[in-house]
Design a protein around this motif. Structure first.
Motif, PDB file in Angstrom:
ATOM      1  N   LEU A   1      15.101  -6.937 -15.449  1.00  0.00           N
ATOM      2  CA  LEU A   1      15.182  -8.382 -15.297  1.00  0.00           C
ATOM      3  C   LEU A   1      13.992  -8.960 -14.542  1.00  0.00           C
ATOM      4  CD1 LEU A   1      18.950  -8.727 -14.300  1.00  0.00           C
ATOM      5  CD2 LEU A   1      17.932  -9.473 -16.453  1.00  0.00           C
ATOM      6  N   LEU A   2      13.577  -8.309 -13.465  1.00  0.00           N
ATOM      7  CA  LEU A   2      12.546  -8.849 -12.572  1.00  0.00           C
ATOM      8  C   LEU A   2      11.162  -8.277 -12.828  1.00  0.00           C
ATOM      9  CD1 LEU A   2      13.125 -10.945 -10.244  1.00  0.00           C
ATOM     10  CD2 LEU A   2      15.137  -9.816 -11.128  1.00  0.00           C
ATOM     11  N   GLY A   3      11.055  -7.281 -13.708  1.00  0.00           N
ATOM     12  CA  GLY A   3       9.765  -6.680 -13.987  1.00  0.00           C
ATOM     13  C   GLY A   3       9.669  -5.261 -13.453  1.00  0.00           C
ATOM     14  N   ARG A   4       9.173  -4.346 -14.264  1.00  0.00           N
ATOM     15  CA  ARG A   4       8.986  -2.959 -13.835  1.00  0.00           C
ATOM     16  C   ARG A   4       7.828  -2.871 -12.835  1.00  0.00           C
ATOM     17  NH1 ARG A   4      13.727  -1.044 -15.636  1.00  0.00           N
ATOM     18  NH2 ARG A   4      13.801  -0.684 -17.883  1.00  0.00           N
ATOM     19  N   PRO A   5       7.839  -1.845 -12.001  1.00  0.00           N
ATOM     20  CA  PRO A   5       6.668  -1.622 -11.140  1.00  0.00           C
ATOM     21  C   PRO A   5       5.427  -1.410 -11.982  1.00  0.00           C
ATOM     22  CG  PRO A   5       8.538  -0.282 -10.418  1.00  0.00           C
ATOM     23  CD  PRO A   5       8.910  -0.865 -11.753  1.00  0.00           C
ATOM     24  N   GLY A   6       4.358  -2.125 -11.645  1.00  0.00           N
ATOM     25  CA  GLY A   6       3.101  -1.868 -12.327  1.00  0.00           C
ATOM     26  C   GLY A   6       2.633  -0.449 -12.044  1.00  0.00           C
ATOM     27  N   LEU A   7       1.790   0.086 -12.916  1.00  0.00           N
ATOM     28  CA  LEU A   7       1.297   1.460 -12.756  1.00  0.00           C
ATOM     29  C   LEU A   7      -0.127   1.426 -12.240  1.00  0.00           C
ATOM     30  CD1 LEU A   7       1.747   4.509 -13.176  1.00  0.00           C
ATOM     31  CD2 LEU A   7       0.811   4.219 -15.489  1.00  0.00           C
ATOM     32  N   PRO A   8      -0.350   1.829 -10.984  1.00  0.00           N
ATOM     33  CA  PRO A   8      -1.728   1.884 -10.478  1.00  0.00           C
ATOM     34  C   PRO A   8      -2.499   2.996 -11.181  1.00  0.00           C
ATOM     35  CG  PRO A   8      -0.094   1.989  -8.685  1.00  0.00           C
ATOM     36  CD  PRO A   8       0.633   2.242  -9.965  1.00  0.00           C
ATOM     37  N   PRO A   9      -3.793   2.839 -11.356  1.00  0.00           N
ATOM     38  CA  PRO A   9      -4.581   3.899 -11.994  1.00  0.00           C
ATOM     39  C   PRO A   9      -4.638   5.158 -11.130  1.00  0.00           C
ATOM     40  CG  PRO A   9      -5.986   2.125 -11.205  1.00  0.00           C
ATOM     41  CD  PRO A   9      -4.590   1.646 -11.069  1.00  0.00           C
ATOM     42  N   GLN A  10      -5.001   6.259 -11.748  1.00  0.00           N
ATOM     43  CA  GLN A  10      -4.977   7.544 -11.055  1.00  0.00           C
ATOM     44  C   GLN A  10      -5.873   7.571  -9.823  1.00  0.00           C
ATOM     45  OE1 GLN A  10      -5.969   9.564 -14.775  1.00  0.00           O
ATOM     46  NE2 GLN A  10      -4.191  10.883 -14.536  1.00  0.00           N
ATOM     47  N   TRP A  11      -7.022   6.902  -9.888  1.00  0.00           N
ATOM     48  CA  TRP A  11      -7.961   6.984  -8.777  1.00  0.00           C
ATOM     49  C   TRP A  11      -7.398   6.382  -7.488  1.00  0.00           C
ATOM     50  CZ3 TRP A  11      -9.224   2.230  -6.828  1.00  0.00           C
ATOM     51  CH2 TRP A  11      -9.207   1.122  -7.688  1.00  0.00           C
ATOM     52  N   THR A  12      -6.393   5.521  -7.603  1.00  0.00           N
ATOM     53  CA  THR A  12      -5.846   4.866  -6.410  1.00  0.00           C
ATOM     54  C   THR A  12      -5.021   5.806  -5.547  1.00  0.00           C
ATOM     55  OG1 THR A  12      -3.785   4.122  -7.468  1.00  0.00           O
ATOM     56  CG2 THR A  12      -5.720   2.707  -7.693  1.00  0.00           C
ATOM     57  N   PHE A  13      -4.613   6.953  -6.081  1.00  0.00           N
ATOM     58  CA  PHE A  13      -3.750   7.870  -5.342  1.00  0.00           C
ATOM     59  C   PHE A  13      -4.516   8.761  -4.364  1.00  0.00           C
ATOM     60  CE2 PHE A  13      -1.286   6.599  -8.969  1.00  0.00           C
ATOM     61  CZ  PHE A  13       0.026   6.532  -8.500  1.00  0.00           C
ATOM     62  N   GLY A  14      -5.840   8.674  -4.363  1.00  0.00           N
ATOM     63  CA  GLY A  14      -6.634   9.426  -3.399  1.00  0.00           C
ATOM     64  C   GLY A  14      -6.665   8.740  -2.046  1.00  0.00           C
ATOM     65  N   LEU A  15      -7.466   9.260  -1.134  1.00  0.00           N
ATOM     66  CA  LEU A  15      -7.556   8.718   0.220  1.00  0.00           C
ATOM     67  C   LEU A  15      -8.455   7.485   0.240  1.00  0.00           C
ATOM     68  CD1 LEU A  15      -6.958   8.963   3.264  1.00  0.00           C
ATOM     69  CD2 LEU A  15      -8.986  10.438   3.431  1.00  0.00           C
ATOM     70  N   TRP A  16      -7.943   6.407   0.872  1.00  0.00           N
ATOM     71  CA  TRP A  16      -8.707   5.196   1.112  1.00  0.00           C
ATOM     72  C   TRP A  16      -9.159   5.213   2.584  1.00  0.00           C
ATOM     73  CZ3 TRP A  16      -7.558   0.211  -1.891  1.00  0.00           C
ATOM     74  CH2 TRP A  16      -6.950   0.471  -3.133  1.00  0.00           C
ATOM     75  N   LEU A  17     -10.416   4.882   2.825  1.00  0.00           N
ATOM     76  CA  LEU A  17     -10.930   4.763   4.190  1.00  0.00           C
ATOM     77  C   LEU A  17     -11.429   3.344   4.397  1.00  0.00           C
ATOM     78  CD1 LEU A  17     -11.779   5.988   6.929  1.00  0.00           C
ATOM     79  CD2 LEU A  17     -13.971   6.594   5.852  1.00  0.00           C
ATOM     80  N   SER A  18     -11.018   2.735   5.511  1.00  0.00           N
ATOM     81  CA  SER A  18     -11.363   1.344   5.809  1.00  0.00           C
ATOM     82  C   SER A  18     -12.367   1.261   6.944  1.00  0.00           C
ATOM     83  CB  SER A  18     -10.092   0.579   6.176  1.00  0.00           C
ATOM     84  OG  SER A  18     -10.384  -0.653   6.777  1.00  0.00           O
ATOM     85  N   THR A  19     -13.125   0.157   6.944  1.00  0.00           N
ATOM     86  CA  THR A  19     -13.999  -0.138   8.076  1.00  0.00           C
ATOM     87  C   THR A  19     -13.192  -0.558   9.294  1.00  0.00           C
ATOM     88  OG1 THR A  19     -14.179  -2.421   7.306  1.00  0.00           O
ATOM     89  CG2 THR A  19     -15.890  -0.885   6.589  1.00  0.00           C
ATOM     90  N   SER A  20     -11.907  -0.863   9.103  1.00  0.00           N
ATOM     91  CA  SER A  20     -11.020  -1.442  10.117  1.00  0.00           C
ATOM     92  C   SER A  20     -11.395  -2.909  10.356  1.00  0.00           C
ATOM     93  CB  SER A  20     -10.999  -0.624  11.399  1.00  0.00           C
ATOM     94  OG  SER A  20     -10.422   0.652  11.138  1.00  0.00           O
ATOM     95  N   PHE A  21     -10.639  -3.544  11.261  1.00  0.00           N
ATOM     96  CA  PHE A  21     -10.659  -5.000  11.348  1.00  0.00           C
ATOM     97  C   PHE A  21     -11.836  -5.544  12.166  1.00  0.00           C
ATOM     98  CE2 PHE A  21      -8.328  -8.767  13.474  1.00  0.00           C
ATOM     99  CZ  PHE A  21      -8.977  -9.676  12.664  1.00  0.00           C
ATOM    100  N   VAL A  22     -11.811  -5.439  13.481  1.00  0.00           N
ATOM    101  CA  VAL A  22     -12.839  -6.077  14.305  1.00  0.00           C
ATOM    102  C   VAL A  22     -13.930  -5.105  14.760  1.00  0.00           C
ATOM    103  CG1 VAL A  22     -11.341  -7.931  15.082  1.00  0.00           C
ATOM    104  CG2 VAL A  22     -11.406  -5.817  16.386  1.00  0.00           C
ATOM    105  N   THR A  23     -14.029  -3.979  14.101  1.00  0.00           N
ATOM    106  CA  THR A  23     -15.095  -3.024  14.437  1.00  0.00           C
ATOM    107  C   THR A  23     -16.448  -3.550  13.954  1.00  0.00           C
ATOM    108  OG1 THR A  23     -14.572  -1.901  12.365  1.00  0.00           O
ATOM    109  CG2 THR A  23     -13.589  -1.009  14.369  1.00  0.00           C
TER     110      THR A  23
END
Length: 780
Positions: free
Chosen positions: A282-304
């Motif tokens: 009724l509300l929509g199935r979960p979208g499928l993220p691409p395979q590459w998104t399941f790896g590790l993400w590294l951020s610069t962080s916020f106020v660094t």
């Protein structure tokens, strides 16, 4: 919202009009498939009782098999402003409707609803497969409340108090419904909630706010819950729904909305997975993220502080320590201060952004950048948006502005199609530059007082819906530019249906054991609310207080890394300190390396279950009760979870390494230690930082891939079939990027059979050595 003071008194200024009985002769069909009934709010003894009393109209229909929707309305003209959530139904499906002397009923599939037509005996009951679901009298009421019971929300109508001719007191009208709960019945869901996983005893308002994870408010509010009795209930409202879950009336769940109507859908399972399958249809199935998104993400962080040199040092440090990285995320300060969002890289730090992004791609990385839907006055885009009417307006027609977050910021109006196209055009420039995806932040902190939208939507009803339109706008652009199957967001806020635009992360958490546990509770509650994929800030967003650049405590970092890499999506992100592991200590590097590589090898299993989530609505990470609804011990568990149907994960929430967790029936074997745990039982163990309980379920087959360096590779190449014991039985499949089952595996009588076997593959009994196999059969 509470309207009463105990069982005998209503709160001061509150007037209830309860549905008391159906009007004789009022029950009938509206159209072909809708049951209509008119209810009085007073027992009618004679014709005089029909005067000076409100009525409540019920319209009941089935939008899908095993789903029954009911709309209760007081004043129909006012109700026209009501904004429902987009629901994928054809209004009605064929249902069996009967109207008899003392009872009217509607049946859809195995779900049946009965409306009593007896005098002075109004009630609605529900049965599933002829078993009672909602058995007690179900109260439906129209309520006038003079007092300021709901702080922060506006009155929907102004009335003169009918009992006082001189009164001009403003009144807030509400519609309320009370849905019964049986003894021992537990309530789950209602979106992302950081408090107790079982919602009984809680007051919850589904109103999106930015409050952090250590609060009772949430970024992702969904007016949908399910219980352990085999059904779920969805309230089809975009505005706030206020829930009292055995917190006012101990007999059930009271839900109320401001306005003149309330609509709820009862969804019969009977299993939790079946409920979600019907709900997300009724509300929509979960979208499928691409395979590459399941790896590790590294951020610069916020106020660094960071620039090209800093970013490059992070990437080199990860490479030198052999820690696979898939996505690099640039947080807010990739743009110049005071200009968020102008969607331009700060030239002082990134003089040639295209060349720099090209270099990141050459390293095999994808690139994510932070955005929000606010345009600062100093941004070069503000005047363009203002002059073209792309911003939310004040009531006098001028663009709304405030100094919250960014000086003089305006808010993009996504109800305006031209504003959506304009916003997409600015992001399209970034995609052409080399950006792969966007972190869509701040969709919950949206103005609603004294403003108006392009399409005339009520700002109160648009408040939660805003983030849905915001995320959809960005998702649609990514699908158009990158192609279907390669779109992915990193979104903080959501509401009903938001699962269509993953991935969502848990928001601003503290670096503490408490916050790690509340983060898991929130993720499990969101999973119960229809969201298939979810992430969180590994080691917590906030460390210490202010901008003190405190690094995370080593034990918390390492344990959260384990939990984070055994979540559907995994991101290292913080506020005032970088989250690269060597800032903590070298052991943190070892822990991160081990669990990133483990997740990469688990990708054949994770990807198959992600496809399943996309097709059925069953989340990748799921609470224990969803997988074992027949085991009452798991009904309240919120410190462990299932990753797909085959792996039990028990994170560790202390610095001693001690953990106590529950093992359901069967023989489970530790994926890391090879030890057996025979359930049902509780287990106490101690684990060092390189270990934690990851148990393979009895008679389940897990396929491990051969590549430890990235999430997107050929899963059929040199895979390993993993089983818990030599006499195990079970099956598994390997699914390619397009969702096709390419290899089918079955295990029985000590033998592994592989259909469409590649040239080389392996087999392993957990705790034993991987052994090379060839052909279509291998004896364990």
């Amino acid at each position: 919202m509470k309207f009463t003071d105990g069982c005998w008194r209503d709160k001061a200024g509150v007037t209830f009009s309860h549905a008391r009985e159906t009007v004789p002769g009022s029950i009938g069909l509206k159209g072909d498939n809708t049951l209509r009934a008119l209810c009085t709010t007073k027992h009618t003894k004679h014709r005089g009782d029909t005067l000076n009393r409100p009525t409540i109209t019920l319209e009941t229909y089935s939008p899908a098999k095993d789903v029954i929707a009911t709309k209760a309305t007081h004043h129909t003209a006012i109700n026209r402003a009501h904004k429902q959530v987009i629901v994928h139904d054809a209004e009605t499906v064929a249902a069996d409707i009967k109207a008899e002397q003392n009872n009217a009923s509607i049946q859809s599939g195995s779900l049946k609803s009965n409306i009593s037509t007896e005098a002075d005996n109004f009630k609605i009951t529900y049965t599933g497969e002829q078993k009672e679901l909602l058995t007690e009298a179900l109260d439906v009421s129209w309520i006038m409340a003079k007092t300021d019971l709901y702080d922060g929300m506006k009155a929907t109508q102004s009335f003169v108090d009918p009992t006082d001719e001189e009164s001009t007191v403003k009144i807030r009208n509400h519609m309320s419904v009370l849905l019964s709960l049986a003894p021992g019945e537990y309530v789950y869901g209602l979106g992302e909630r950081f408090g107790p996983f079982v919602k009984n005893g809680q007051s919850i308002d589904t109103w999106n706010e930015d409050g952090g994870t250590s609060s009772g408010i949430a970024y992702k509010n969904v007016p949908f819950y399910m219980t352990n009795k085999g059904y779920g209930v969805f309230f089809n409202h975009s505005e706030a729904v206020s829930f009292e879950v055995q917190s006012e009336k101990m007999s059930g769940v009271q839900a109320s909305v401001q306005g003149e109507s309330i609509t709820w859908y009862v969804i019969y399972g009977p299993t939790p997975a079946a409920i979600l399958e019907k709900y997300t249809a009724l509300l929509g199935r979960p979208g499928l993220p691409p395979q590459w998104t399941f790896g590790l993400w590294l951020s610069t962080s916020f106020v660094t502080e960071y620039d090209e040199k800093t970013v490059t040092s992070f990437l080199d440090g990860m490479k030198d320590r052999d820690i696979p990285l898939s996505v690099f995320h640039f947080d807010c300060f990739w743009m110049k201060p005071y200009r968020w969002c102008d969607f331009e890289f700060d030239a002082d730090y990134f003089p040639d952004p295209k060349a720099f992004l090209d270099n990141l791609h050459k390293r095999g990385l994808k690139v994510c950048v932070w955005i929000n839907s606010w345009i600062a006055q100093e941004s070069g885009l503000f005047q363009e948006a203002d002059e073209n009417g792309y911003l939310v307006k004040r009531l006098d027609g001028t663009s709304f502005q405030s100094d919250d977050w960014q000086a003089g910021k305006g808010v993009v109006d996504f109800t305006n199609p031209d504003a959506c196209k304009w916003f997409q055009s600015k992001l399209e420039h970034l995609l052409d530059l080399g950006v792969d995806t966007f972190k869509t932040d701040f969709g919950e902190r949206i103005v609603w007082k004294d403003v108006k939208y392009f399409d005339g939507s009520d700002p109160v009803q648009m408040h939660n819906q805003y983030t849905h339109l915001y995320n959809k706008c960005v998702w649609d652009l990514l699908e158009r530019k990158r192609g279907k199957g390669d779109a992915c967001l990193f979104a903080r806020s959501a509401t009903s249906g938001g699962q269509q635009y993953p991935v969502h992360w848990g928001g601003d958490s503290d670096t503490s054991w408490f916050s790690m546990a509340e983060t898991l509770r929130a993720g499990l509650s969101l999973a119960v609310s229809g969201f298939g994929f979810w992430s969180h800030d590994i080691a917590g967003f906030k460390t210490g207080s202010g901008n003190d650049f405190t690094n995370p405590v080593g034990a918390i970092y390492k344990r959260w890394v384990q939990f984070g890499l055994l979540s559907s999506h995994s991101r290292l992100h913080g506020s005032s300190s970088y989250r690269v592991p060597w800032i903590v200590d070298e052991e943190a590097c070892d822990v991160l390396e081990k669990y990133v590589k483990l997740k990469m090898r688990l990708m054949p299993y994770i990807w198959k279950e992600s496809i399943h989530a996309n097709k059925t609505g069953t989340p990748l990470m799921r609470p224990m009760f969803m997988e074992f609804p027949e085991d009452r011990t798991v009904w309240t568990l919120d410190q462990q979870y299932m990753l797909g149907p085959s792996l039990l994960i028990a994170p560790i929430f202390n610095d001693t390494g001690d953990v106590e967790y529950y093992v359901p029936a069967g023989t489970w074997v530790g994926l890391l230690d090879g030890k057996k745990r025979v359930g049902p039982c509780w287990v106490k163990e101690n684990h060092d930082f390189l270990s934690l309980p990851i148990l393979v379920r009895e008679n389940h087959v897990v396929v491990l891939g051969s590549d430890e360096t990235k999430p997107d590779y050929d899963y059929t190449k040199d895979f390993t079939v993993v089983v818990g014991s030599k006499d195990a039985t079970g099956s598994a499949t390997i699914v390619d990027a397009a969702g096709n089952e390419t290899v089918k595996i079955s295990v029985a009588n000590g033998a592994v059979q592989v259909e469409n076997a590649p040239a080389a593959w392996k087999a392993q009994i957990v705790g034993g050595d991987e052994r090379s196999a060839s052909g279509n059969k291998f004896d364990l």
